[in-house]
Design an enzyme around this catalytic site. Structure first.
Site, mmCIF file in Angstrom:
data_model
loop_
_atom_site.group_PDB
_atom_site.id
_atom_site.type_symbol
_atom_site.label_atom_id
_atom_site.label_comp_id
_atom_site.label_asym_id
_atom_site.label_seq_id
_atom_site.Cartn_x
_atom_site.Cartn_y
_atom_site.Cartn_z
ATOM 1 N N ASP A 135 0.808 -1.219 0.000
ATOM 2 C CA ASP A 135 0.000 0.000 0.000
ATOM 3 C C ASP A 135 0.842 1.272 0.000
ATOM 4 O O ASP A 135 0.494 2.254 -0.637
ATOM 5 C CB ASP A 135 -0.904 -0.040 1.249
ATOM 6 C CG ASP A 135 -2.058 0.937 1.167
ATOM 7 O OD1 ASP A 135 -2.397 1.353 0.046
ATOM 8 O OD2 ASP A 135 -2.631 1.253 2.223
ATOM 9 N N LEU A 225 -3.924 7.673 0.761
ATOM 10 C CA LEU A 225 -2.787 7.057 0.052
ATOM 11 C C LEU A 225 -2.343 5.769 0.728
ATOM 12 O O LEU A 225 -1.553 5.010 0.157
ATOM 13 C CB LEU A 225 -1.616 8.053 -0.006
ATOM 14 C CG LEU A 225 -1.914 9.354 -0.734
ATOM 15 C CD1 LEU A 225 -0.738 10.313 -0.638
ATOM 16 C CD2 LEU A 225 -2.248 9.080 -2.192
ATOM 17 N N GLY A 282 0.473 15.443 10.183
ATOM 18 C CA GLY A 282 0.552 15.677 8.741
ATOM 19 C C GLY A 282 1.257 16.986 8.440
ATOM 20 O O GLY A 282 2.122 17.434 9.202
ATOM 21 N N SER A 283 0.831 17.619 7.363
ATOM 22 C CA SER A 283 1.560 18.803 6.891
ATOM 23 C C SER A 283 1.132 20.083 7.630
ATOM 24 O O SER A 283 0.035 20.150 8.193
ATOM 25 C CB SER A 283 1.304 18.987 5.390
ATOM 26 O OG SER A 283 -0.059 19.281 5.185
ATOM 27 N N THR A 286 -2.299 21.726 6.397
ATOM 28 C CA THR A 286 -3.503 21.046 6.906
ATOM 29 C C THR A 286 -3.644 21.295 8.400
ATOM 30 O O THR A 286 -4.754 21.527 8.904
ATOM 31 C CB THR A 286 -3.431 19.521 6.621
ATOM 32 O OG1 THR A 286 -3.158 19.327 5.242
ATOM 33 C CG2 THR A 286 -4.720 18.829 6.979
ATOM 34 N N GLY A 287 -2.513 21.282 9.115
ATOM 35 C CA GLY A 287 -2.550 21.564 10.556
ATOM 36 C C GLY A 287 -3.129 22.944 10.824
ATOM 37 O O GLY A 287 -3.945 23.141 11.728
ATOM 38 N N GLU A 304 1.059 17.294 15.100
ATOM 39 C CA GLU A 304 2.405 16.761 14.832
ATOM 40 C C GLU A 304 2.687 17.071 13.372
ATOM 41 O O GLU A 304 2.085 16.474 12.476
ATOM 42 C CB GLU A 304 2.422 15.236 15.027
ATOM 43 C CG GLU A 304 2.127 14.756 16.421
ATOM 44 C CD GLU A 304 3.282 14.971 17.360
ATOM 45 O OE1 GLU A 304 4.374 15.369 16.901
ATOM 46 O OE2 GLU A 304 3.094 14.747 18.566
ATOM 47 N N CYS A 338 9.001 12.634 9.163
ATOM 48 C CA CYS A 338 8.927 14.012 9.645
ATOM 49 C C CYS A 338 10.191 14.409 10.405
ATOM 50 O O CYS A 338 10.624 15.545 10.347
ATOM 51 C CB CYS A 338 7.701 14.174 10.528
ATOM 52 S SG CYS A 338 7.555 12.842 11.718
ATOM 53 N N GLU A 447 11.373 21.507 3.906
ATOM 54 C CA GLU A 447 11.177 20.061 4.024
ATOM 55 C C GLU A 447 10.862 19.491 2.635
ATOM 56 O O GLU A 447 9.930 19.943 1.973
ATOM 57 C CB GLU A 447 9.991 19.767 4.964
ATOM 58 C CG GLU A 447 9.784 18.288 5.205
ATOM 59 C CD GLU A 447 8.517 17.989 6.006
ATOM 60 O OE1 GLU A 447 7.463 18.579 5.701
ATOM 61 O OE2 GLU A 447 8.587 17.168 6.923
#
Ligand code: NAD
Length: 555
Positions: A135, A225, A282-283, A286-287, A304, A338, A447
């Site tokens: 996956d 994903l 996540g990114s 989005t955070g 995070e 991360c 990043e």
């Protein structure tokens, strides 16, 4: 998770090397894994039942190994999200109803469920590991390490709440005779959890295990994903004895098509008023969006986020071991970590030797290719989009005169894998320096989230400069320091602004060691006792014996 000022420093010339050849046909490995292991059906796990998304909408699941569609996911609508939240709320409301239920159950009962989940996971280790690799493209050895770690997380929190008595009321000293205080740790309530694709099951388990231990009920939404192993956790929880509503699992975007109502599953969950807490990994963008949603509702949000970790190498570091740690810091999980140490900050006197040794090690030891082939130690990126983002960042670095590539062009093995439709990228290493205007290249500051390492130097012996270069980043998640002197290592560790600092080791994390960031890497902590505190509501109870009075108004 198993992670100088350059002005005047001469840039190295390019070192030529290749990576090991792609060893066998990925299609045959995929076919045999799909034959052996069943992938979850495109359903949502709500109230301990597998249900279709209300509009029967689904989205394809591509394997990053060759781009093949291997399954489908249910694409949850806002109505499905609402059903999942209501299920979790029913489960949690048992506490206030006085019936106890899951949130009011004795911690030992919940510990048993967690222990059962750990055993269930261990008994299906190969199945979970193969599905994870299919996956998200992780080499099998990495998937096995992740699944093993997940089992350990369940066991750790089971142990913490049973034997350690972590949830037992804590006595609070009160200076008044006849008055007693207690601090109760109660479950925070209904928790929304949104997780990324790089450590699919593990990113979920580091939230689910402590939240179940605390007595919360939850709705987990993994990344579209890589949702497969998270879905498999549904049966694991039900079979382990978790009641309906304790763990609901819903799937959908972003990315992916929105539903008829125009909201993707993640956005609808982030906006839902029924959540008591949102826990997100996540990114940064989005955070930020979820923090805004949380602010509108005055709801706590744990974040995070990303990082740009540094591996600081002082002049007395052991050169025989640093290369391996540097490779773990940037090639593990194809750099999609991360806390990856995607910058090396090295004493100028060691830089040439380090680059030579690293280039040789990459040539001799890094095997890029099919993650289901046991010889592979670096798989593809998770998606075509992520691959393209990394390739664009590499192209930009190649065009930047502050960056000088250390490795050669992508090897034949990468080209062959790419031809097979997989999302492969070659490892990349750049020597970076500041420009005449004092600025660093983007490869140094941003990043990239791929196997791209930037190496910069500090003046010989100048530890202050090493610290200042390392801290000069908007991120603060994980840095590491290598030196032969332990006192020097601790001194530097205290000066680095980061949620985690390793010394003479890299990326090691254990269930008992808190993990999280500062600055733009987020706030809140996962893992360890702090990890369960984040899912606890702290209630202060101050009590006096019946008949106790202050007589304030003369009574
Ligand atoms: P992402 O933010 O795009 O997606 C993460 C999750 O959020 C997915 O489940 C996605 O469906 C969901 N999502 C996306 N947009 C949303 C929205 N507007 N509302 C609600 N949900 C939304 O991140 P990603 O690409 O999956 O992961 C890569 C990033 O995550 C990197 O920046 C990386 O550093 C960071 N990351 C951080 C940690 C950590 O522990 N600090 C761990 C892994 C990844």
């Amino acid at each position: 998770m198993i992670s100088s000022r350059l002005l005047g420093a001469p840039l190295r010339t390019r070192t030529l090397l290749g990576v090991a050849r792609f060893s066998s046909s990925s299609s045959s490995h995929i076919a045999s894994s799909l034959e052996t292991y069943n992938l979850p059906k495109p359903k949502l796990f709500i109230d301990n039942e597998w249900v279709d998304a209300e509009n029967s909408s689904t989205m394809p699941v591509h394997s990053p190994i060759n781009g093949q569609v291997i399954s489908e996911l249910a694409n949850a609508s806002s109505k499905d999200v609402d059903l999942a939240v209501r299920s979790a709320k029913r489960c949690f409301d048992d506490l206030a109803n006085g019936t106890g239920g899951w949130p009011g159950s004795p911690p030992a009962d919940r510990a048993l469920v967690l222990d059962n989940m750990a055993s269930g996971l261990r008994s299906r280790m190969e199945e979970f590991s193969h599905v994870e690799s299919l996956d998200c493209g992780k080499p099998l050895a990495e998937s096995r390490a992740d699944i093993e770690a997940c089992a350990s997380f369940f066991e750790y929190y089971a142990d913490l709440i049973s034997k350690g008595g972590f949830l037992t009321a804590e006595r609070l000293p009160c200076p008044e005779d006849g008055v007693e205080g207690r601090l109760l740790r109660e479950p925070v309530g209904v928790v929304g959890m949104i997780t990324p694709w790089n450590f699919p099951l593990m990113q979920a388990v580091v939230k689910v295990a402590p939240a179940l231990a605390a007595g919360c009920s939850m709705i987990l939404k993994p990344s579209p994903l890589s949702s497969m192993t998270c879905l498999m956790m549904g049966d694991l929880a039900r079979d382990a004895g978790a009641p309906p509503g304790a763990l609901n699992i819903i799937t959908g975007g972003p990315p992916g098509p929105t539903n008829d109502d125009g909201e993707s599953c993640g956005v609808a969950l982030g906006r839902h008023k029924g959540l008591d807490k949102m826990s997100f990994t996540g990114s940064g963008p989005t955070g930020t969006a979820l923090l805004h949603e949380g602010a509108n509702l005055l709801r706590p949000t744990g974040l995070e986020l990303g990082g740009k970790g540094a591996m600081v190498i002082l002049d007395d570091a052991d050169m025989d071991t640093v290369v391996d740690w540097a490779m773990i810091g940037i090639f593990y999980c194809t750099g999609q970590v991360c806390s990856a140490t995607s910058r090396v900050v090295i004493d100028e006197s060691l830089a040439d030797e380090f680059c030579d040794r690293l280039a040789k090690a990459v040539a001799e030891r890094l095997v890029v290719g099919d993650p289901l082939d046991v010889r592979t130690n670096m798989g593809p990126m998770v998606s075509a989009d992520q691959r393209d983002k990394v390739l664009a960042a590499v192209k930009e670095a190649e065009a930047d005169d502050r960056c000088d590539p250390v490795l050669e062009e992508p090897s034949a093995s990468i080209a062959e894998s790419a031809d097979a439709g997989g999302y492969y990228v070659a490892p990349q290493i750049f020597r970076c320096k500041r420009g005449a205007d004092g600025t660093w290249p983007k490869a140094w500051t941003e990043e990239i989230f791929g196997p791209v390492l930037s190496i910069g130097t500090f003046s010989p012996g100048d530890v202050d400069e090493a610290v200042s270069i390392t801290n000069d980043s908007p991120y603060g998640l994980g840095h590491t320091v290598f030196t032969g002197d332990e006192a020097r290592a601790s001194a530097v560790a205290t000066r680095l602004r980061s949620g985690v600092v390793w010394t003479n080791i890299n990326q090691a994390l254990y269930p008992s060691t808190p993990f999280g960031g500062c600055k733009q890497s987020g706030f809140g902590r996962e893992y360890g006792e702090l990890g369960i505190e984040d899912f606890c509501h702290h209630k202060t109870v101050i009590s006096a014996k019946p008949g106790f009075s202050w007589g304030w108004y003369g009574a």
